[in-house]
Design a protein around this motif. Sequence first.
Motif, PDB file in Angstrom:
ATOM      1  N   GLU A 106       0.752  -1.115  -0.187  1.00  0.00           N
ATOM      2  CA  GLU A 106       0.231   0.133   0.015  1.00  0.00           C
ATOM      3  C   GLU A 106       0.635   0.954  -0.123  1.00  0.00           C
ATOM      4  OE1 GLU A 106      -3.061  -0.045  -0.125  1.00  0.00           O
ATOM      5  OE2 GLU A 106      -3.471  -1.684  -0.103  1.00  0.00           O
ATOM      6  N   GLY A 107       1.727   1.124   0.426  1.00  0.00           N
ATOM      7  CA  GLY A 107       2.852   2.279   0.362  1.00  0.00           C
ATOM      8  C   GLY A 107       3.002   2.867   1.360  1.00  0.00           C
ATOM      9  N   LEU A 108       2.240   2.258   2.440  1.00  0.00           N
ATOM     10  CA  LEU A 108       2.076   2.873   3.644  1.00  0.00           C
ATOM     11  C   LEU A 108       3.525   3.045   4.472  1.00  0.00           C
ATOM     12  CD1 LEU A 108      -0.823   1.246   5.470  1.00  0.00           C
ATOM     13  CD2 LEU A 108      -0.371   3.267   4.099  1.00  0.00           C
ATOM     14  N   PRO A 109       3.697   4.158   4.849  1.00  0.00           N
ATOM     15  CA  PRO A 109       5.405   4.566   6.024  1.00  0.00           C
ATOM     16  C   PRO A 109       5.468   3.413   7.016  1.00  0.00           C
ATOM     17  CG  PRO A 109       4.111   6.268   5.932  1.00  0.00           C
ATOM     18  CD  PRO A 109       2.958   5.462   5.010  1.00  0.00           C
ATOM     19  N   VAL A 145       4.248  11.005  16.101  1.00  0.00           N
ATOM     20  CA  VAL A 145       5.238  11.700  15.927  1.00  0.00           C
ATOM     21  C   VAL A 145       6.011  11.148  15.048  1.00  0.00           C
ATOM     22  CG1 VAL A 145       7.060  12.769  16.402  1.00  0.00           C
ATOM     23  CG2 VAL A 145       4.791  13.174  17.686  1.00  0.00           C
ATOM     24  N   GLU A 146       6.483   9.638  15.899  1.00  0.00           N
ATOM     25  CA  GLU A 146       7.441   8.585  14.848  1.00  0.00           C
ATOM     26  C   GLU A 146       7.749   8.621  13.978  1.00  0.00           C
ATOM     27  OE1 GLU A 146       8.852   6.027  18.359  1.00  0.00           O
ATOM     28  OE2 GLU A 146       9.805   7.789  19.310  1.00  0.00           O
ATOM     29  N   THR A 147       6.095   8.050  13.238  1.00  0.00           N
ATOM     30  CA  THR A 147       6.444   7.307  12.226  1.00  0.00           C
ATOM     31  C   THR A 147       5.795   8.728  10.571  1.00  0.00           C
ATOM     32  OG1 THR A 147       3.111   7.388  12.525  1.00  0.00           O
ATOM     33  CG2 THR A 147       4.328   5.873  12.769  1.00  0.00           C
ATOM     34  N   LEU A 170      -2.295   3.094  12.367  1.00  0.00           N
ATOM     35  CA  LEU A 170      -2.465   4.601  12.674  1.00  0.00           C
ATOM     36  C   LEU A 170      -2.480   5.365  11.468  1.00  0.00           C
ATOM     37  CD1 LEU A 170       0.862   5.094  14.818  1.00  0.00           C
ATOM     38  CD2 LEU A 170      -0.879   4.343  15.054  1.00  0.00           C
ATOM     39  N   SER A 171      -3.819   5.763  11.932  1.00  0.00           N
ATOM     40  CA  SER A 171      -4.517   7.076  10.957  1.00  0.00           C
ATOM     41  C   SER A 171      -4.393   8.314  11.314  1.00  0.00           C
ATOM     42  CB  SER A 171      -6.106   6.376  10.235  1.00  0.00           C
ATOM     43  OG  SER A 171      -5.548   4.825  10.006  1.00  0.00           O
ATOM     44  N   LYS A 180      -4.343   9.324   5.392  1.00  0.00           N
ATOM     45  CA  LYS A 180      -3.192   8.987   5.819  1.00  0.00           C
ATOM     46  C   LYS A 180      -3.178   7.791   6.987  1.00  0.00           C
ATOM     47  CE  LYS A 180      -1.282  13.275   7.408  1.00  0.00           C
ATOM     48  NZ  LYS A 180      -0.588  14.223   8.134  1.00  0.00           N
ATOM     49  N   HIS A 181      -2.342   7.241   6.676  1.00  0.00           N
ATOM     50  CA  HIS A 181      -2.068   5.709   7.417  1.00  0.00           C
ATOM     51  C   HIS A 181      -0.259   5.707   7.331  1.00  0.00           C
ATOM     52  CE1 HIS A 181      -6.832   5.531   6.251  1.00  0.00           C
ATOM     53  NE2 HIS A 181      -5.814   5.611   4.944  1.00  0.00           N
ATOM     54  N   ALA A 182      -0.113   5.278   8.348  1.00  0.00           N
ATOM     55  CA  ALA A 182       1.586   4.637   8.824  1.00  0.00           C
ATOM     56  C   ALA A 182       1.007   3.153   9.586  1.00  0.00           C
ATOM     57  CB  ALA A 182       2.334   5.408   9.249  1.00  0.00           C
ATOM     58  N   LEU A 183       2.028   2.027   9.681  1.00  0.00           N
ATOM     59  CA  LEU A 183       2.294   1.511  10.095  1.00  0.00           C
ATOM     60  C   LEU A 183       3.333   0.897  11.660  1.00  0.00           C
ATOM     61  CD1 LEU A 183       1.680  -1.783   7.680  1.00  0.00           C
ATOM     62  CD2 LEU A 183      -0.134  -0.575   8.725  1.00  0.00           C
ATOM     63  N   VAL A 184       2.901   0.448  12.411  1.00  0.00           N
ATOM     64  CA  VAL A 184       4.047   0.088  13.476  1.00  0.00           C
ATOM     65  C   VAL A 184       4.088  -1.186  13.902  1.00  0.00           C
ATOM     66  CG1 VAL A 184       4.075   0.102  16.177  1.00  0.00           C
ATOM     67  CG2 VAL A 184       2.794   2.528  14.708  1.00  0.00           C
TER      68      VAL A 184
END
Length: 417
Positions: free
Chosen positions: A333-336, A356-358, A401-402, A407-411
Amino acid sequence: MTFKSDFLRILDERGFIHQGTNLDGLDARLMAGVVTGYIGFDATARSLHAGSLIQIMLLHWLQETGHRPIALMGGGTTKVGDPTGRDQQRALLTDADINANIAGIKGVFSRFLKFGDGPTGALMVNNDDWLSKLGYVEFLRDYGTEFTINRMLTFDSVKLRLERESPMTFLEFNYMLMQAYDFHELHRRTGCALQMGGSDQWGNIVNGVELCRRKDGAEVFGLTTPLLTTASGAKMGKTAGGAVWLNADMFSPYDYWQYWRNAEDADVGVLLARFTKLPMDEVTRLAALKGAEINEAKKTLANEATALLHGRASAADAAETARRTFEEGAAAEGLPSIAVEAERLAAGYSLLDAFVETGLVASKGEARRHIAASALKVNDVPCTEERPLAPRDLKDGAIKLSIGKKKHALVRVRETS
């Protein structure tokens, strides 16, 4: 209690039964032939939400076991507004609003019921067809004597309002008379012998049963389901972000799939029993899974519940989208994506630090503003407080996280040796 009829047996083993006016008598009537039963749905919005599913499933199982369901649209009662569980009167809607809402609601029932002219073909009727034609003086003369103020004051919908010293209008006070009249009218028109609803409707249902006995000389029956809340006490069909609507244009099949996928561990067995058609031995097996394995049960719940409402293809699409997001992550998905140590997550990883870190936000202050606006989400569920992330938030090895919808990111977890 052991039931002989398929309908009550299925309801009993799946946890649908809370109260009944004469369950032995109803069981015998169900064994004797086709029984017509109804549930009323007021048209206060353009869609029903997931909290209505327990009632829709009652109608579904009624038809599946060889009986005739009626979905009663409350075109007339919506003009008054059900006072049950409320501290103030509902906003009054125009006829145009009510008709538009009914049009929006109708489509959902075709997913769960088979409409037709046969002996078990489902019916959809609108109580405005008879309530709007009642003459006020004639109604009071013919039916007002069947209800005592003393008895009406004992029902929870009235008693709780008065105990809280919240005003109750005479308009709202008439709601229970109108609902009782619905049962009488449906019995007269269709031979309807069963009214069902949530346990908060018990008083209204009993009124209808008694009115049919007095006016029609007939024994009819009432049945209620337990009010369903999640293990944490949240109301079924609600999230921090709002209602879980059943219409796809108001709540997408993917979001609907995620709602069930994010069920609390302790609720999985109850939800599988009531909102899927899986055999009970399979429900029992899935509900007994522990640890990470419970996630497989949640996926099954999401797949089956979504398939009932939106179709098997939509459920499969939602499951695949979730798999690609959580299992393949940034590659698909191209997610950070960031990795944190397992120890840090176990100790309580700051939600604000994670955003913040993502790179989803520039500062903790910005994150707090998003929380206040219910725009910050963990695994697609809006956050209402600055709670820490923990291992229980991991879904298939990642925490999503969204902010908003784009705007999305994965931990992910980085294991340390």
